[in-house]
Design an enzyme around this catalytic site. Structure first.
Site, PDB file in Angstrom:
ATOM      1  N   VAL A 152      34.591  33.625  43.395  1.00  0.00           N
ATOM      2  CA  VAL A 152      33.198  34.053  43.221  1.00  0.00           C
ATOM      3  C   VAL A 152      33.022  35.491  43.700  1.00  0.00           C
ATOM      4  CG1 VAL A 152      30.803  33.566  43.825  1.00  0.00           C
ATOM      5  CG2 VAL A 152      32.391  31.675  43.441  1.00  0.00           C
ATOM      6  N   TYR A 153      33.514  35.763  44.890  1.00  0.00           N
ATOM      7  CA  TYR A 153      33.407  37.123  45.435  1.00  0.00           C
ATOM      8  C   TYR A 153      34.136  38.124  44.539  1.00  0.00           C
ATOM      9  CZ  TYR A 153      34.001  41.047  48.667  1.00  0.00           C
ATOM     10  OH  TYR A 153      34.009  42.290  49.248  1.00  0.00           O
TER      11      TYR A 153
END
Length: 242
Positions: A152-153
């Site tokens: 996600v990051y």
């Protein structure tokens, strides 16, 4: 350090700690006035008392759309101009996607992507009118490497890397320089979500950067000759090399 930013007004988001604070301190040492943007009013007050009138605290919750939109008007009211934007505020969601919380994903994508886009969008007319300006975005090594422990990051940083490189091409003709800095893991609050054993291993192996290391590169980008383009600086500890 010579006072190469004398007379400049800089804005740093996420300025109360980590890379944002280190960047602020470096710019102050170079003679700039710095509008420190953060949601932590107490921390900003402490930093203003420490550094004096060269620091202009600005408490904004960037995740609140209405509050976020006050950034440029507030800067112009308090400082009269804007020469440098360091869009640094960000958050971190790591681990396996299946274990991530949807609300946390939304908050991180909003701060890491949407807020950066809105901040840059809002300051560009002022810089275009003045035909000068520097915009630096804190990206990440994760923008260049599909990091399996933080999908996600990493995705947020891939998105913002594309944004930086496309906007850079749009505005260079106005005298505005846009670039990003992509450090590997930096000792900061963003590492709070790292598993304890991974963080300890990284510390012991020398695989972490200091925030001051990143600030030095920020200063290089700001003080380079105006005719030099820097698209992105990827920096990492030697022991972290890929």
């Amino acid at each position: 350090m010579t006072r190469e930013l004398e007379g400049k007004v800089a804005v740093v988001t996420g300025a109360a700690s980590g890379i944002g604070l280190a960047s602020t301190e470096a710019m102050l040492a170079a003679g700039a006035r710095v509008v420190m943007v953060d949601r932590d009013a107490a921390a900003l007050g402490t930093l203003q008392r420490r550094y004096g009138d060269a620091v202009i605290p600005l408490v904004i919750n960037l995740l609140d759309a209405q509050d976020c939109a006050t950034l440029l008007p507030s800067v112009l009211e308090k400082a009269g101009r804007l020469d440098i934007l360091h869009a640094n505020a960000g958050s971190y969601v790591g681990g396996d996607l299946v274990d991530n919380d949807n609300a946390a994903i939304d908050r991180m994508l909003n701060l890491n992507v949407n807020v950066v886009m809105k901040n840059v969008h809002d300051v560009l007319p002022h810089m275009i009118e003045r035909r000068t300006g520097d915009i630096i975005v804190t990206s990440s090594l994760a923008a260049h490497f599909p990091t399996p422990w933080e999908p996600v990051y990493a995705s947020s940083k891939w998105a913002i890397n594309c944004f930086v490189q496309t906007v850079r091409r749009q505005v260079f003709r106005h005298g505005i320089r846009v670039g990003s800095i992509s450090p590997g893991p930096v000792i900061s609050a963003l590492l709070a979500d790292w598993p304890a054993e991974k963080l300890q291993e990284a510390r012991e192996s020398g695989s972490l950067l200091e925030a001051s290391d990143v600030a030095e590169v920020v200063m290089f980008m700001l003080t380079r000759p105006r005719g030099m383009t820097i698209r992105d600086v990827v920096m990492m500890p030697t022991q972290f090399d890929l």
